[in-house]
Design an enzyme around this catalytic site. Structure first.
Site, PDB file in Angstrom:
ATOM      1  N   GLU A 115       0.817  -1.203   0.000  1.00 52.54           N
ATOM      2  CA  GLU A 115       0.000   0.000   0.000  1.00 52.54           C
ATOM      3  C   GLU A 115       0.855   1.259   0.000  1.00 52.54           C
ATOM      4  O   GLU A 115       2.021   1.244   0.395  1.00 52.54           O
ATOM      5  CB  GLU A 115      -0.946  -0.002   1.205  1.00 52.54           C
ATOM      6  CG  GLU A 115      -0.203  -0.188   2.509  1.00 52.54           C
ATOM      7  CD  GLU A 115      -1.126  -0.579   3.659  1.00 52.54           C
ATOM      8  OE1 GLU A 115      -2.126  -1.271   3.419  1.00 52.54           O
ATOM      9  OE2 GLU A 115      -0.829  -0.198   4.782  1.00 52.54           O
ATOM     10  N   CYS A 128       3.670   8.290   1.431  1.00 52.13           N
ATOM     11  CA  CYS A 128       4.214   7.229   2.279  1.00 52.13           C
ATOM     12  C   CYS A 128       4.197   5.956   1.434  1.00 52.13           C
ATOM     13  O   CYS A 128       3.136   5.532   0.976  1.00 52.13           O
ATOM     14  CB  CYS A 128       3.323   7.089   3.508  1.00 52.13           C
ATOM     15  SG  CYS A 128       3.816   5.744   4.606  1.00 52.13           S
ATOM     16  N   CYS A 135       7.110  -7.709   5.936  1.00 51.59           N
ATOM     17  CA  CYS A 135       8.323  -7.220   6.594  1.00 51.59           C
ATOM     18  C   CYS A 135       8.869  -8.338   7.464  1.00 51.59           C
ATOM     19  O   CYS A 135       8.099  -9.082   8.076  1.00 51.59           O
ATOM     20  CB  CYS A 135       8.004  -5.992   7.452  1.00 51.59           C
ATOM     21  SG  CYS A 135       9.485  -5.219   8.179  1.00 51.59           S
ATOM     22  N   CYS A 139       8.412  -6.522  14.563  1.00 49.93           N
ATOM     23  CA  CYS A 139       8.100  -5.640  15.698  1.00 49.93           C
ATOM     24  C   CYS A 139       6.666  -5.951  16.154  1.00 49.93           C
ATOM     25  O   CYS A 139       5.740  -5.915  15.345  1.00 49.93           O
ATOM     26  CB  CYS A 139       8.234  -4.169  15.285  1.00 49.93           C
ATOM     27  SG  CYS A 139       9.880  -3.780  14.644  1.00 49.93           S
ATOM     28  N   CYS A 142       3.444  -3.701  15.271  1.00 48.80           N
ATOM     29  CA  CYS A 142       3.237  -3.267  13.884  1.00 48.80           C
ATOM     30  C   CYS A 142       2.432  -4.309  13.118  1.00 48.80           C
ATOM     31  O   CYS A 142       2.760  -5.497  13.144  1.00 48.80           O
ATOM     32  CB  CYS A 142       4.593  -3.056  13.210  1.00 48.80           C
ATOM     33  SG  CYS A 142       4.471  -2.734  11.441  1.00 48.80           S
ATOM     34  N   CYS A 366      -0.060   1.947   8.484  1.00 47.58           N
ATOM     35  CA  CYS A 366       0.377   0.910   9.419  1.00 47.58           C
ATOM     36  C   CYS A 366       0.044  -0.494   8.942  1.00 47.58           C
ATOM     37  O   CYS A 366      -0.098  -1.412   9.750  1.00 47.58           O
ATOM     38  CB  CYS A 366      -0.140   1.180  10.825  1.00 47.58           C
ATOM     39  SG  CYS A 366       0.734   2.579  11.564  1.00 47.58           S
TER      40      CYS A 366
HETATM   41  N1  SAH Z   1      10.526  -0.612   8.787  1.00 52.31           N
HETATM   42  C1  SAH Z   1      10.686   0.801   8.872  1.00 52.31           C
HETATM   43  C2  SAH Z   1       9.625   1.627   8.169  1.00 52.31           C
HETATM   44  C3  SAH Z   1       8.187   1.208   8.265  1.00 52.31           C
HETATM   45  S1  SAH Z   1       7.190   1.627   9.646  1.00 52.31           S
HETATM   46  C4  SAH Z   1      10.779   1.227  10.312  1.00 52.31           C
HETATM   47  O1  SAH Z   1      10.483   0.421  11.180  1.00 52.31           O
HETATM   48  O2  SAH Z   1      11.200   2.341  10.581  1.00 52.31           O
HETATM   49  C5  SAH Z   1       7.190   3.367   9.827  1.00 52.31           C
HETATM   50  C6  SAH Z   1       7.052   3.795  11.289  1.00 52.31           C
HETATM   51  O3  SAH Z   1       5.774   3.445  11.836  1.00 52.31           O
HETATM   52  C7  SAH Z   1       8.096   3.126  12.172  1.00 52.31           C
HETATM   53  O4  SAH Z   1       8.630   4.066  13.073  1.00 52.31           O
HETATM   54  C8  SAH Z   1       7.264   2.090  12.897  1.00 52.31           C
HETATM   55  O5  SAH Z   1       7.866   1.679  14.088  1.00 52.31           O
HETATM   56  C9  SAH Z   1       5.947   2.831  13.097  1.00 52.31           C
HETATM   57  N2  SAH Z   1       4.808   1.958  13.414  1.00 52.31           N
HETATM   58  C10 SAH Z   1       4.588   0.691  13.033  1.00 52.31           C
HETATM   59  N3  SAH Z   1       3.437   0.222  13.546  1.00 52.31           N
HETATM   60  C11 SAH Z   1       2.915   1.218  14.273  1.00 52.31           C
HETATM   61  C12 SAH Z   1       1.725   1.357  15.057  1.00 52.31           C
HETATM   62  N4  SAH Z   1       0.869   0.337  15.179  1.00 52.31           N
HETATM   63  N5  SAH Z   1       1.508   2.533  15.644  1.00 52.31           N
HETATM   64  C13 SAH Z   1       2.372   3.565  15.512  1.00 52.31           C
HETATM   65  N6  SAH Z   1       3.496   3.512  14.803  1.00 52.31           N
HETATM   66  C14 SAH Z   1       3.777   2.341  14.189  1.00 52.31           C
END
Ligand code: SAH
Length: 373
Positions: A115, A128, A135, A139, A142, A366
């Site tokens: 997306e 974005c 991925c 984490c 996420c 997200c």
């Molecule tokens: N993999 C990369 C980029 C993708 S995510 C990274 O981790 O930086 C982009 C941002 O959104 C990252 O800072 C990630 O930690 C954050 N993110 C992911 N899931 C989230 C959520 N549920 N709520 C808020 N931020 C989130």
């Protein structure tokens, strides 16, 4: 790249279990200007057409060969077949914020879903974009991470997300009239630095002047990473002043080991070291991303520790209210805890912003739309 060690041993199983997917067809945007000319020569077409097709794509954002009117009609289909195979098919388009936020769910040639989101503000348009289908960084907060990695995107699959956003702006599809993409954030699906070859080529094409690329200022582009230290150094070596965002989310190793599992490989001190070197080399202020999660990482002492680790550095903190993922027990911080966190950072002289939550009602940024499909 300077370091061939495996990046994330902890998630190796996930990557192995992912179905093998075919490589996307090669596209003009995957190639350097010289390679584009060679590709046409090999197809028995005049090399100089490469520049014309590049101009159609990167300047006029016209992927439809029928619009290439400076090229004889008989040649257009052959050129398109050689240089611009369709890579992205829109499965779903959603908008919110009175038509200024547009989210697109794309199907790739092998059925993978990714997306992208376009957000118009008064002074800029930010896209974005995704760099991987899924991925592998795992984490736990996420949505994208929950299903593991499907595959890397090609450079062209990354770039064409932006070309489509530029096209929709030209066409007046975004509220506020025609405009141009000024900013790009690699904050969609995927870990951009785990797909370094494609992402670095995409950065070159996005910033290359017309007709060879989109002519977007490197300063308007942000690469967000969990902190793959060798790749942060490779990015610095590119000599492009893109903004680096580090997804820190915790100032201490004990918590970060669980929130950002790659921390088991590169600890907070090591990743911050790489980030300060990046800032020094590029003169760009680094963005420290910190998703505030209620009672997990939002304690006052963690704000103080974060401030101590950043003090005197070319950095600012971007606090992100957690966007809860379906089925997760975690949620965003209480307003008073968020305020106290901000206050403590500011008291120690740290620049801090709280990210606005554009597109939340369409699960913007997200990974939740692709996850729901
Ligand atoms: N993999 C990369 C980029 C993708 S995510 C990274 O981790 O930086 C982009 C941002 O959104 C990252 O800072 C990630 O930690 C954050 N993110 C992911 N899931 C989230 C959520 N549920 N709520 C808020 N931020 C989130």
């Amino acid at each position: 790249m300077s370091d061939a060690q495996p990046l994330v041993p902890a998630v190796g199983e996930l990557i192995l279990e992912a179905p093998r997917r075919g490589k996307p067809p090669q596209h003009l945007a995957d190639l350097t200007p010289e390679q584009r000319r060679e590709a046409l020569q090999q197809a028995g077409l005049p090399a100089y057409r490469a520049e014309q097709v590049s101009r159609h794509l990167f300047v006029h954002h016209g992927a439809d060969p029928a619009t290439w009117t400076d090229i004889p009609a008989a040649d257009r289909e052959r050129l398109a077949a050689a240089l611009t195979p369709q890579l992205l098919t829109a499965v779903r388009r959603l908008e919110c914020d009175n038509g200024t936020t547009h989210k697109t769910l794309w199907r790739l040639h092998d059925g993978s879903l990714v997306e992208s989101v376009l957000m118009r503000y008064t002074d800029r348009v930010t896209m974005c974009i995704s760099s991987q289908a899924g991925c592998g960084m795992n984490c736990p907060f996420c949505a994208t991470g929950q299903n593991g990695l499907t595959r890397n995107l090609s450079a062209a699959e990354i770039i064409m997300q932006v070309v489509d956003g530029a096209r929709s702006l030209d066409a007046g599809e975004v509220a506020g009239g025609p405009g141009r993409v000024s900013n790009i954030v690699f904050m969609g699906m995927g870990e951009p630095l785990a797909n370094f070859a494609a992402v670095s080529h995409a950065l070159r094409v996005l910033t290359a002047p017309a007709p060879h690329g989109l002519g977007i200022s490197a300063r308007g582009i942000t690469v967000s990473t969990v902190g793959l230290v060798p790749r942060i150094r490779d990015l610095a070596d590119m000599g492009l002043p893109v903004t680096l965002a580090l997804s820190l989310h915790a100032p201490d190793d004990e918590l970060r080991d669980t929130l950002v599992p790659v921390n088991n490989r590169w600890k907070v001190a090591e990743v911050l070291g790489a980030v300060w070197d990046y800032a020094e080399k590029t003169k760009r202020r680094v963005s420290i991303e910190y998703a505030l999660i209620r009672d997990i990482n939002d304690q006052a002492w963690r704000a103080d520790l974060l401030a101590d680790r950043l003090r005197g550095r070319l950095a600012h903190v971007n606090l992100i209210p957690l966007n809860p993922t379906p089925g997760s027990k975690w949620t965003a911080s209480r307003p008073e805890d968020e305020r106290e966190f901000v206050r403590r950072l500011e008291a120690k002289g740290i620049a801090v912003t709280v990210r606005d939550t554009r597109g939340r009602e369409i699960d913007g940024a997200c990974g939740q739309l692709a996850a729901a499909e």
